[in-house]
Design a protein around this motif. Structure first.
Motif, PDB file in Angstrom:
ATOM      1  N   LEU A  22      13.241   5.567  -0.261  1.00  0.00           N
ATOM      2  CA  LEU A  22      11.753   5.183  -0.808  1.00  0.00           C
ATOM      3  C   LEU A  22      11.144   4.842   0.305  1.00  0.00           C
ATOM      4  O   LEU A  22      11.325   4.119   1.337  1.00  0.00           O
ATOM      5  CB  LEU A  22      12.509   3.541  -1.261  1.00  0.00           C
ATOM      6  CG  LEU A  22      11.016   3.018  -2.192  1.00  0.00           C
ATOM      7  CD1 LEU A  22      10.626   3.860  -3.212  1.00  0.00           C
ATOM      8  CD2 LEU A  22      11.481   1.643  -2.729  1.00  0.00           C
ATOM      9  N   PRO A  23       9.814   5.248   0.404  1.00  0.00           N
ATOM     10  CA  PRO A  23       8.801   5.409   1.410  1.00  0.00           C
ATOM     11  C   PRO A  23       7.972   3.877   1.369  1.00  0.00           C
ATOM     12  O   PRO A  23       7.966   3.213   0.227  1.00  0.00           O
ATOM     13  CB  PRO A  23       7.724   6.401   1.013  1.00  0.00           C
ATOM     14  CG  PRO A  23       7.673   6.557  -0.376  1.00  0.00           C
ATOM     15  CD  PRO A  23       9.235   6.252  -0.879  1.00  0.00           C
ATOM     16  N   VAL A  30      -1.249   3.373   0.370  1.00  0.00           N
ATOM     17  CA  VAL A  30      -0.849   2.740  -0.920  1.00  0.00           C
ATOM     18  C   VAL A  30       0.220   3.581  -1.576  1.00  0.00           C
ATOM     19  O   VAL A  30       0.671   4.850  -1.069  1.00  0.00           O
ATOM     20  CB  VAL A  30      -1.704   2.692  -2.090  1.00  0.00           C
ATOM     21  CG1 VAL A  30      -3.073   2.048  -1.684  1.00  0.00           C
ATOM     22  CG2 VAL A  30      -2.118   4.250  -2.520  1.00  0.00           C
ATOM     23  N   ARG A  31       1.049   2.908  -2.279  1.00  0.00           N
ATOM     24  CA  ARG A  31       2.483   3.606  -2.798  1.00  0.00           C
ATOM     25  C   ARG A  31       2.420   3.798  -4.259  1.00  0.00           C
ATOM     26  O   ARG A  31       1.822   2.689  -4.871  1.00  0.00           O
ATOM     27  CB  ARG A  31       3.730   2.926  -2.518  1.00  0.00           C
ATOM     28  CG  ARG A  31       5.008   3.853  -3.066  1.00  0.00           C
ATOM     29  CD  ARG A  31       6.293   3.131  -2.545  1.00  0.00           C
ATOM     30  NE  ARG A  31       6.484   1.684  -3.280  1.00  0.00           N
ATOM     31  CZ  ARG A  31       7.371   0.930  -2.717  1.00  0.00           C
ATOM     32  NH1 ARG A  31       8.164   1.207  -1.633  1.00  0.00           N
ATOM     33  NH2 ARG A  31       7.596  -0.331  -3.390  1.00  0.00           N
ATOM     34  N   ALA A  72       2.745  -0.766  -4.192  1.00  0.00           N
ATOM     35  CA  ALA A  72       2.705  -1.271  -2.885  1.00  0.00           C
ATOM     36  C   ALA A  72       1.492  -0.979  -2.060  1.00  0.00           C
ATOM     37  O   ALA A  72       0.970  -0.054  -2.342  1.00  0.00           O
ATOM     38  CB  ALA A  72       3.833  -1.090  -2.303  1.00  0.00           C
ATOM     39  N   ILE A  73       1.066  -1.814  -1.354  1.00  0.00           N
ATOM     40  CA  ILE A  73      -0.042  -1.636  -0.765  1.00  0.00           C
ATOM     41  C   ILE A  73      -0.010  -2.180   0.910  1.00  0.00           C
ATOM     42  O   ILE A  73       0.647  -3.047   1.033  1.00  0.00           O
ATOM     43  CB  ILE A  73      -1.367  -2.524  -1.101  1.00  0.00           C
ATOM     44  CG1 ILE A  73      -1.668  -2.007  -2.457  1.00  0.00           C
ATOM     45  CG2 ILE A  73      -2.712  -2.504  -0.332  1.00  0.00           C
ATOM     46  CD1 ILE A  73      -2.707  -2.907  -3.342  1.00  0.00           C
ATOM     47  N   GLY A  74      -0.460  -1.184   1.713  1.00  0.00           N
ATOM     48  CA  GLY A  74      -0.611  -1.519   3.004  1.00  0.00           C
ATOM     49  C   GLY A  74      -1.671  -2.283   3.613  1.00  0.00           C
ATOM     50  O   GLY A  74      -2.674  -2.664   2.741  1.00  0.00           O
ATOM     51  N   VAL A 121       3.560   7.923  -1.278  1.00  0.00           N
ATOM     52  CA  VAL A 121       2.727   7.354  -0.359  1.00  0.00           C
ATOM     53  C   VAL A 121       1.529   8.148   0.110  1.00  0.00           C
ATOM     54  O   VAL A 121       1.889   9.089   0.810  1.00  0.00           O
ATOM     55  CB  VAL A 121       3.288   6.297   0.797  1.00  0.00           C
ATOM     56  CG1 VAL A 121       2.445   5.976   1.837  1.00  0.00           C
ATOM     57  CG2 VAL A 121       4.466   5.562   0.467  1.00  0.00           C
ATOM     58  N   VAL A 122       0.154   7.529   0.002  1.00  0.00           N
ATOM     59  CA  VAL A 122      -0.917   8.270   0.385  1.00  0.00           C
ATOM     60  C   VAL A 122      -1.899   7.247   0.909  1.00  0.00           C
ATOM     61  O   VAL A 122      -1.989   6.293   0.736  1.00  0.00           O
ATOM     62  CB  VAL A 122      -1.528   9.285  -0.621  1.00  0.00           C
ATOM     63  CG1 VAL A 122      -0.606  10.403  -1.274  1.00  0.00           C
ATOM     64  CG2 VAL A 122      -1.915   8.424  -1.895  1.00  0.00           C
TER      65      VAL A 122
END
Length: 257
Positions: A22-23, A30-31, A72-74, A121-122
């Protein structure tokens, strides 16, 4: 997570369902928890290494179109939030302005992993919000075929009411183009090898149709349908096999072909 990828060799026989870790999104990323993905013709070519040396090495997660929910957010991300539905854009580094050699080497499912996975994830700049009225299945079809049509009609001179537009075939690009062209008031001519598909195209709004199997010189027929003037726009999707007839069909000085 589950992924659908080509691995250990370039062929359809090497397309496998498998797993990857899982990345986790890094700062600025963002995922997406993927909800739907869509198939384009290019996705049938890619496992055979149809785009040559420009392609990412193996393994490669397939497909370029899809939609997911941000889960999920970086650090530093503000343009999307948790729970937002979003589509990853086709060219991940072509965000605005004119294309460049670099930006043309960032398409999903070719130069980098695509959408056929449980999660992806991009960069946050590489996603677009999904309108609330669209289902996941509807939204998943938009990034490649639909956006290319928008670019075609907006290049150099936007399509206007009364323009004559020639569409090739009844694939995804041409069917989106049919809807866009009619919404702009254009007169649409469409080709196909199937009379059944041509009948359906008329139901969707096509004004005139040509079966290119029974009429291989369809470029001349298009000229006749336009009183010898030719069409204002050709959505050219066939390449070397259709370009000669497209040039016969288009009017002198047309902005796009």
């Amino acid at each position: 997570m589950r992924v659908f990828q080509v691995e250990n060799g370039w062929s359809m026989e090497h397309v496998q369902m498998t797993t990857r870790p899982l990345p986790t999104p890094a700062p600025g990323q963002v995922r997406l928890k993927m909800c739907a993905a869509a198939l384009n013709y290019r996705d049938l070519i890619i496992p055979k290494r149809g785009y040559g040396k420009r392609m990412q090495g193996l393994p490669l997660i397939l497909l370029s179109d899809g939609v997911g929910v941000v889960d999920a957010i970086g650090d530093g991300v503000s343009r999307v939030g948790l729970g937002d539905r979003a589509c990853p854009v086709f060219y991940q580094t072509w965000i605005a302005g004119e294309p460049s050699n670099e930006s043309m080497l960032s398409s999903l499912g070719c130069e980098q992993d695509g959408t056929m996975s449980d999660y992806m994830v991009v960069p946050a700049e590489g996603v677009c919000h999904v309108p609330s009225h669209l289902s996941n299945f509807e939204a998943a079809t938009l990034p490649t075929a639909a956006s290319h049509c928008v670019a075609c009609f907006g290049k150099r001179r936007a399509t206007e009411g009364g323009d004559k537009v020639l569409l090739q075939g009844t694939g995804g690009v041409s069917l989106f183009a049919l809807q866009f062209a009619k919404s702009l008031g254009a007169h649409v001519i469409i080709t196909s090898s199937s009379d059944k598909k041509l009948a359906r195209a008329r139901e969707l709004g096509a004004d005139e149709t040509i079966n290119y199997t029974t009429d291989p010189q369809w470029g001349r027929s298009v000229k006749a349908m336009t009183d010898g003037a030719g069409v204002d726009h050709v959505i050219e999707v066939g390449g070397a096999g259709t370009l000669e007839q497209s040039l016969r069909a288009v009017r002198t000085g047309a902005p796009s072909a």
